[in-house]
Each structure stands twice: as C-alpha cells, then as structure tokens.
Design a protein around this motif. Structure first.
Motif, PDB file in Angstrom:
ATOM      1  N   GLN A  62       0.851  -1.186   0.000  1.00 15.12           N
ATOM      2  CA  GLN A  62       0.000   0.000   0.000  1.00 15.12           C
ATOM      3  C   GLN A  62       0.889   1.240   0.000  1.00 15.12           C
ATOM      4  O   GLN A  62       1.707   1.425   0.900  1.00 15.12           O
ATOM      5  N   GLY A  89      -9.803   3.138  -3.560  1.00 15.09           N
ATOM      6  CA  GLY A  89      -8.536   3.136  -2.840  1.00 15.09           C
ATOM      7  C   GLY A  89      -8.282   4.497  -2.225  1.00 15.09           C
ATOM      8  O   GLY A  89      -7.657   5.364  -2.831  1.00 15.09           O
ATOM      9  N   ALA A  90      -8.780   4.713  -1.005  1.00 15.34           N
ATOM     10  CA  ALA A  90      -8.659   6.036  -0.376  1.00 15.34           C
ATOM     11  C   ALA A  90      -7.246   6.318   0.093  1.00 15.34           C
ATOM     12  O   ALA A  90      -6.809   7.468   0.109  1.00 15.34           O
ATOM     13  N   GLY A  91      -6.511   5.267   0.481  1.00 12.49           N
ATOM     14  CA  GLY A  91      -5.185   5.492   1.039  1.00 12.49           C
ATOM     15  C   GLY A  91      -5.271   6.402   2.251  1.00 12.49           C
ATOM     16  O   GLY A  91      -6.081   6.190   3.154  1.00 12.49           O
ATOM     17  N   SER A 108     -15.120   7.789  -1.662  1.00 15.14           N
ATOM     18  CA  SER A 108     -13.811   7.129  -1.680  1.00 15.14           C
ATOM     19  C   SER A 108     -13.937   5.803  -0.943  1.00 15.14           C
ATOM     20  O   SER A 108     -14.349   5.772   0.223  1.00 15.14           O
ATOM     21  N   GLU A 110     -12.261   2.314   0.500  1.00 17.11           N
ATOM     22  CA  GLU A 110     -10.991   1.754   0.968  1.00 17.11           C
ATOM     23  C   GLU A 110     -11.241   0.398   1.637  1.00 17.11           C
ATOM     24  O   GLU A 110     -12.047   0.293   2.553  1.00 17.11           O
ATOM     25  N   ALA A 116      -8.859   3.405   5.954  1.00 13.51           N
ATOM     26  CA  ALA A 116     -10.108   4.171   5.818  1.00 13.51           C
ATOM     27  C   ALA A 116     -10.261   5.145   6.985  1.00 13.51           C
ATOM     28  O   ALA A 116     -10.630   6.310   6.795  1.00 13.51           O
ATOM     29  N   VAL A 133     -15.787   8.597   3.018  1.00 11.94           N
ATOM     30  CA  VAL A 133     -14.877   7.452   2.929  1.00 11.94           C
ATOM     31  C   VAL A 133     -15.645   6.207   3.361  1.00 11.94           C
ATOM     32  O   VAL A 133     -16.084   6.102   4.514  1.00 11.94           O
ATOM     33  N   THR A 135     -15.771   2.060   3.886  1.00  9.41           N
ATOM     34  CA  THR A 135     -14.924   0.887   4.077  1.00  9.41           C
ATOM     35  C   THR A 135     -15.536  -0.275   3.307  1.00  9.41           C
ATOM     36  O   THR A 135     -16.669  -0.682   3.581  1.00  9.41           O
TER      37      THR A 135
END
Length: 221
Positions: A62, A89-91, A108, A110, A116, A133, A135
């Motif tokens: 990642q 893929g929020a990173g 976003s 993740e 997340a 965001v 999950t």
C-alpha cells in the motif's frame, strides 16, 4: 525543512516537467497540504519523487502514488464542480482531498479499515467536508451511488471489469493504471454512448496492484 520551498520545488522540478501545466491543478497542489496526509514516519519524504508506504502494519503493497503521477491523473480527469466522483482506494485521503477541491462530491472506497479511518481523520482535520470514505471492496466499483461522472483507481489492474465501466455516466471519465508489471499504461477512458467507450493511453508507469482486482482468465489444458 523549509516546507513551502520543498512544495515549490516539487511542483517546479517534478510536476511541471511531467506536462502538468493546468494552472488550476498547480494551484491546487499548493493549497492542499500533502504533508498533512503522509504518515508521521515519512513526513520528511512528503515532497519526494517516490511512492510512500502507507499500509497498515507496514504492508509495503500500500503506497501513496508519486506526486507527479497524482498530478497528471488529476489533470487528465478535468474535474468540474458538478462532478460526482468515485475513488477506489482512499489510502491516506490525499487524492480524495485534491478531487474534492474541484468536484461536487467524492465517494472514496478503501478496503483496509485502518487506512479508511486514517483517511477520514486526515480529511476531517483538513476541513474537507464533501468526501465520504466508505470501508469496503471497490474492485468492482461502488454501485450504491452510481452512476458517476468520474472514476479513478489508485492501484493497478490487469484489466478493467465491465461492472466498473457500467457505473460511468455517458460523458463520464475514468482513469486507471492498466496492465501487469513491467508494462502498465495510465488510461483515460470516456463513456461516449451507452455501449461505447474511447480510450487514450496517457503515460507508462508501474504501481502496486489494486486489492482483489479482476484477473485475466487462465486457460487450463
């Protein structure tokens, strides 16, 4: 470290030479503080021309994309203030913050719960309110909020699944890094009609794969 000088150098020495010349994008890179989205252990590398590990528990798979790659993707997407965006893929939330500064709203997704949560905290601390965001596994998109004006993938995929393309509005744009190491292309795909898409290969790079990405069928003899 002189943070503002380092940011200026990143833009002038890494990003402009990569044909990122859109004034709005360059301005955004000055305004959205990249260092606020970098894990504490790597703060000194916030403006370096490299990928930064962000994986929970040190998972090297990642990473934050290199600044010039993030900037070029942002330029290619040509985000409008009426756009609804899906980021897969929020990173740490940095790309979501960049997207949100130009879009109406960003979803976003993740898959890593720890990442997340990190992204949510980073975005909240930076007063970014128009990002949600989620999950979950976004490898096949996020149909709950489809269709989208823009879809962007933060990891590479061997091929793009139809389920993802089907979540684009007509006129919508998708940027993905398609292929397998050592040959990957950043592609800009536009949905031109209900069943028609145009594809432009923008540049070559190699990045870590998206978790649970669709794989090519394996023939068994």
């Amino acid at each position: 470290m002189d943070t503002e000088q380092a940011r200026f150098n990143m833009i002038e020495q890494q990003i402009r030479p990569w044909d990122v010349l859109d004034p709005a994008v360059l301005s955004l890179l000055s305004l959205v503080k990249r260092e606020d989205f970098v894990p504490a252990a790597y703060k000194d590398l916030a403006f370096a021309d490299l990928e930064i590990p962000i994986g929970a528990k040190g998972n090297p798979g990642q990473t934050m994309l290199a600044p010039k790659v993030e900037a070029r993707i942002l330029q290619e997407l040509a985000i409008r203030n009426t756009d609804t965006v899906l980021e897969i893929g929020a990173g740490t939330g940095y790309m979501a913050a960049l997207l949100a500064a130009k879009a109406e709203y960003v979803y976003s997704v993740e898959i890593d719960p720890e990442l997340a949560e990190m992204a949510r905290k980073n975005l909240q601390r930076s007063d970014v309110a128009n990002v949600s965001v989620e999950t979950g596994d976004g490898a096949q998109g996020w149909p709950a909020m489809a269709p989208y004006d823009v879809i962007v993938l933060s990891g590479s995929v061997p091929l793009l699944p139809d389920t993802l393309l089907s979540q684009l509005k007509i006129g919508g744009r998708l940027v993905a890094i398609v292929g397998e190491a050592p040959a990957m292309e950043v592609q800009l795909i536009t949905r031109t009609e209900e069943k028609a898409f145009s594809t432009i290969n923008v540049f070559e790079t190699v990045v870590a794969p998206l978790v649970n990405a669709t794989q090519h069928s394996k023939f068994v003899f």
